[in-house]
Design a protein around this motif. Structure first.
Motif, PDB file in Angstrom:
ATOM      1  N   GLN A   1       0.808  -1.207   0.000  1.00 58.99           N
ATOM      2  CA  GLN A   1       0.000   0.000   0.000  1.00 58.99           C
ATOM      3  C   GLN A   1       0.848   1.267   0.000  1.00 58.99           C
ATOM      4  OE1 GLN A   1      -2.721   0.267   3.258  1.00 58.99           O
ATOM      5  NE2 GLN A   1      -3.981   1.834   2.308  1.00 58.99           N
ATOM      6  N   MET A   2       2.065   1.183   0.499  1.00 62.25           N
ATOM      7  CA  MET A   2       2.896   2.383   0.642  1.00 62.25           C
ATOM      8  C   MET A   2       3.914   2.552  -0.485  1.00 62.25           C
ATOM      9  SD  MET A   2       5.075   3.541   4.010  1.00 62.25           S
ATOM     10  CE  MET A   2       5.820   5.169   4.133  1.00 62.25           C
ATOM     11  N   PHE A   3       4.440   1.455  -1.024  1.00 61.68           N
ATOM     12  CA  PHE A   3       5.541   1.529  -1.983  1.00 61.68           C
ATOM     13  C   PHE A   3       5.097   1.058  -3.374  1.00 61.68           C
ATOM     14  CE2 PHE A   3       7.533   0.926   2.169  1.00 61.68           C
ATOM     15  CZ  PHE A   3       8.442   1.970   2.180  1.00 61.68           C
TER      16      PHE A   3
ATOM     17  N   LEU B   1      11.530   4.233  -7.182  1.00 57.64           N
ATOM     18  CA  LEU B   1      10.689   3.807  -6.068  1.00 57.64           C
ATOM     19  C   LEU B   1       9.846   4.990  -5.624  1.00 57.64           C
ATOM     20  CD1 LEU B   1      10.012   1.571  -3.951  1.00 57.64           C
ATOM     21  CD2 LEU B   1      11.748   2.631  -2.491  1.00 57.64           C
ATOM     22  N   LYS B   2       8.546   4.771  -5.542  1.00 57.41           N
ATOM     23  CA  LYS B   2       7.604   5.804  -5.108  1.00 57.41           C
ATOM     24  C   LYS B   2       7.088   5.456  -3.721  1.00 57.41           C
ATOM     25  CE  LYS B   2       3.352   8.105  -6.624  1.00 57.41           C
ATOM     26  NZ  LYS B   2       2.307   8.104  -7.678  1.00 57.41           N
ATOM     27  N   ILE B   3       7.148   6.433  -2.810  1.00 62.32           N
ATOM     28  CA  ILE B   3       6.711   6.234  -1.433  1.00 62.32           C
ATOM     29  C   ILE B   3       5.465   7.091  -1.204  1.00 62.32           C
ATOM     30  CG2 ILE B   3       7.377   6.325   0.992  1.00 62.32           C
ATOM     31  CD1 ILE B   3      10.314   6.370   0.026  1.00 62.32           C
ATOM     32  N   ASN B   4       4.330   6.427  -1.015  1.00 61.22           N
ATOM     33  CA  ASN B   4       3.059   7.123  -0.812  1.00 61.22           C
ATOM     34  C   ASN B   4       2.827   7.336   0.681  1.00 61.22           C
ATOM     35  OD1 ASN B   4       1.916   7.022  -3.664  1.00 61.22           O
ATOM     36  ND2 ASN B   4       2.315   4.856  -3.278  1.00 61.22           N
ATOM     37  N   PHE B   5       2.661   8.576   1.080  1.00 62.63           N
ATOM     38  CA  PHE B   5       2.411   8.870   2.481  1.00 62.63           C
ATOM     39  C   PHE B   5       0.930   8.875   2.823  1.00 62.63           C
ATOM     40  CE2 PHE B   5       6.605  10.627   1.677  1.00 62.63           C
ATOM     41  CZ  PHE B   5       7.315  10.069   2.726  1.00 62.63           C
ATOM     42  N   SER B   6       0.082   8.866   1.806  1.00 63.50           N
ATOM     43  CA  SER B   6      -1.359   8.775   2.027  1.00 63.50           C
ATOM     44  C   SER B   6      -1.959   8.120   0.801  1.00 63.50           C
ATOM     45  CB  SER B   6      -1.978  10.153   2.253  1.00 63.50           C
ATOM     46  OG  SER B   6      -3.371  10.038   2.424  1.00 63.50           O
ATOM     47  N   ASN B   7      -2.078   6.786   0.831  1.00 62.17           N
ATOM     48  CA  ASN B   7      -2.601   6.036  -0.306  1.00 62.17           C
ATOM     49  C   ASN B   7      -4.031   5.591  -0.018  1.00 62.17           C
ATOM     50  OD1 ASN B   7      -2.489   4.856  -2.832  1.00 62.17           O
ATOM     51  ND2 ASN B   7      -1.783   2.894  -2.037  1.00 62.17           N
TER      52      ASN B   7
ATOM     53  N   SER C   1     -10.190   7.364   0.123  1.00 64.78           N
ATOM     54  CA  SER C   1     -11.252   8.178   0.705  1.00 64.78           C
ATOM     55  C   SER C   1     -10.883   9.655   0.675  1.00 64.78           C
ATOM     56  CB  SER C   1     -11.533   7.744   2.144  1.00 64.78           C
ATOM     57  OG  SER C   1     -10.389   7.902   2.937  1.00 64.78           O
ATOM     58  N   TYR C   2      -9.633   9.978   0.350  1.00 66.18           N
ATOM     59  CA  TYR C   2      -9.195  11.362   0.237  1.00 66.18           C
ATOM     60  C   TYR C   2      -8.875  11.677  -1.213  1.00 66.18           C
ATOM     61  CZ  TYR C   2      -8.606  11.013   5.283  1.00 66.18           C
ATOM     62  OH  TYR C   2      -8.822  10.808   6.609  1.00 66.18           O
ATOM     63  N   ARG C   3      -9.254  12.870  -1.642  1.00 66.16           N
ATOM     64  CA  ARG C   3      -8.970  13.276  -3.016  1.00 66.16           C
ATOM     65  C   ARG C   3      -7.493  13.612  -3.206  1.00 66.16           C
ATOM     66  NH1 ARG C   3     -12.498  11.756  -6.910  1.00 66.16           N
ATOM     67  NH2 ARG C   3     -14.634  12.252  -6.331  1.00 66.16           N
ATOM     68  N   PHE C   4      -6.854  14.159  -2.166  1.00 66.03           N
ATOM     69  CA  PHE C   4      -5.463  14.573  -2.273  1.00 66.03           C
ATOM     70  C   PHE C   4      -4.559  13.628  -1.482  1.00 66.03           C
ATOM     71  CE2 PHE C   4      -7.710  18.514  -3.189  1.00 66.03           C
ATOM     72  CZ  PHE C   4      -6.996  19.010  -4.265  1.00 66.03           C
ATOM     73  N   SER C   5      -3.394  13.348  -2.024  1.00 62.82           N
ATOM     74  CA  SER C   5      -2.371  12.591  -1.305  1.00 62.82           C
ATOM     75  C   SER C   5      -1.016  13.100  -1.778  1.00 62.82           C
ATOM     76  CB  SER C   5      -2.494  11.091  -1.560  1.00 62.82           C
ATOM     77  OG  SER C   5      -2.336  10.784  -2.934  1.00 62.82           O
ATOM     78  N   TYR C   6       0.037  12.798  -1.031  1.00 67.39           N
ATOM     79  CA  TYR C   6       1.364  13.273  -1.405  1.00 67.39           C
ATOM     80  C   TYR C   6       2.362  12.124  -1.353  1.00 67.39           C
ATOM     81  CZ  TYR C   6       1.887  13.572   3.691  1.00 67.39           C
ATOM     82  OH  TYR C   6       1.906  13.296   5.029  1.00 67.39           O
ATOM     83  N   PHE C   7       3.506  12.298  -2.013  1.00 69.80           N
ATOM     84  CA  PHE C   7       4.470  11.212  -2.155  1.00 69.80           C
ATOM     85  C   PHE C   7       5.857  11.758  -2.420  1.00 69.80           C
ATOM     86  CE2 PHE C   7       2.845  12.115  -6.378  1.00 69.80           C
ATOM     87  CZ  PHE C   7       3.996  12.135  -7.162  1.00 69.80           C
ATOM     88  N   VAL C   8       6.845  10.879  -2.255  1.00 69.03           N
ATOM     89  CA  VAL C   8       8.233  11.143  -2.647  1.00 69.03           C
ATOM     90  C   VAL C   8       8.654  10.042  -3.614  1.00 69.03           C
ATOM     91  CG1 VAL C   8      10.634  11.175  -1.863  1.00 69.03           C
ATOM     92  CG2 VAL C   8       8.889  12.362  -0.543  1.00 69.03           C
ATOM     93  N   GLN C   9       9.361  10.427  -4.653  1.00 67.35           N
ATOM     94  CA  GLN C   9       9.820   9.448  -5.643  1.00 67.35           C
ATOM     95  C   GLN C   9      11.318   9.594  -5.860  1.00 67.35           C
ATOM     96  OE1 GLN C   9       7.341   9.062  -9.118  1.00 67.35           O
ATOM     97  NE2 GLN C   9       9.049   8.377 -10.396  1.00 67.35           N
ATOM     98  N   LEU C  10      12.028   8.462  -5.795  1.00 67.74           N
ATOM     99  CA  LEU C  10      13.473   8.409  -6.041  1.00 67.74           C
ATOM    100  C   LEU C  10      13.708   7.570  -7.287  1.00 67.74           C
ATOM    101  CD1 LEU C  10      14.594   7.641  -2.370  1.00 67.74           C
ATOM    102  CD2 LEU C  10      14.421   9.894  -3.471  1.00 67.74           C
TER     103      LEU C  10
END
Length: 316
Positions: free
Chosen positions: A187-189, A222-228, A231-240
């Motif tokens: 769910q996170m990566f 690799l993409k790291i989802n901090f809110s996957n 139920s929320y329209r917005f989420s943020y992530f970091v990608q390396l």
């Protein structure tokens, strides 16, 4: 007459019995659904499921929610097209579900005394739920996680140096086009595989010369989802990410060709979910690029540059 009457009564009784059985089965099929708990409020009094107006959920509706351990009724307090928020009717009960848990919802709360025995003890019902649960997980995994991503990015050069060159002063801008395929690990990566095409324009000050660089790269990251959470329209992530491929630079009537390495490429992004399967993505990028190129006569030059960019993407 009596014999005929008994026969007719028997036929009528059988017909009514079969009709009631079929009606009960149809009602069970229509009224009972498996759903995923999208999120649970911090105070434990409400939760969100992926059922909304398009599933005929209305505000104020009461429904029965069940897991293998508990059943209770809850009331819909907030409705969107795809989601609904529910609050437990008994204020002494806190939501016993966890985010991502699969539960049963029944839109006929008066059936609680029929539902609890099935949930708790009916082996065939348990087997049916297990199969549907596995099917639901598989559909969610494939439909909402594996996807393509299209990006356009605009970059501005921050710093640059080229070996055996006395002129490193200039302005570099770049257009970048990318196609990615995202594969979930959990769910996170996510693993991101893709291709990238860059077109750079470097304008030197002394002498006043323009040179164009084109890069075609294969990328992985690799993409790291901090809110996957859907139920929320917005989420943020970091990608390396990293990339490797071909580089070509044109300087007036001459050209040098070679290889380019992007390492690292760091992205900080915001995703807006248009629907359950489509998203708009906005990302701030920082790239470190090294190119090793040679002229036709064999003279080699190495260029190191750092770039900052903003990209917009569409995921589907």
């Amino acid at each position: 007459m009596n014999a005929h009457s008994r026969i007719l009564q028997t036929i009528l009784a059988i017909t009514l019995t079969l009709g009631l059985i079929g009606s009960a089965k149809a009602e069970s099929k229509l009224n009972t659904n498996l759903v995923v708990v999208q999120n649970v409020a911090n105070d434990g009094l409400s939760f969100i499921i992926r059922k909304g107006r398009q599933d005929n959920i209305v505000k104020g509706q009461n429904s029965l929610f069940s897991s293998r351990n508990i059943s209770f009724t809850a009331r819909a307090i907030s409705i969107s097209s795809e989601y609904s928020q529910w609050i437990v009717n008994d204020n002494k009960i806190k939501v016993p579900f966890e985010k991502g848990q699969i539960i049963t919802v029944n839109y006929s709360p008066e059936r609680v005394w029929l539902e609890i025995p099935k949930i708790m003890g009916d082996k065939k019902y348990q087997q049916m739920l297990a199969k549907e649960e596995a099917s639901l997980k598989e559909r969610q995994y494939q439909k909402y996680d594996n996807r393509f991503e299209l990006f356009y990015a605009k970059y501005q050069g921050l710093s640059e140096s080229t070996t055996d060159s006395s002129n490193n002063d200039g302005t570099r801008v770049s257009d970048s086009f990318r196609l990615n395929y995202a594969i979930p690990i959990n769910q996170m990566f996510q693993t991101i595989l893709g291709a990238r095409y860059d077109v750079d324009l470097l304008t030197l000050l002394n002498p006043n010369v323009e040179q164009e660089t084109r890069r075609m790269l294969a990328t992985a990251g690799l993409k790291i989802n901090f809110s996957n959470d859907w139920s929320y329209r917005f989420s943020y992530f970091v990608q390396l990410s990293a990339g490797f491929g071909r580089s070509e630079t044109l300087i007036q009537n001459t050209a040098r060709t070679g290889t380019a390495l992007v390492l690292p490429s760091v992205g900080l992004g915001l995703e807006y979910k248009v629907s359950t399967s489509q998203s708009l993505i906005f990302k701030l990028n920082f790239d470190a690029i090294q190119a090793n190129e040679a002229y036709a006569d064999g003279f080699e030059q190495s260029t190191d540059l750092t770039m900052l960019g903003l990209s917009v993407g569409y995921a589907f």
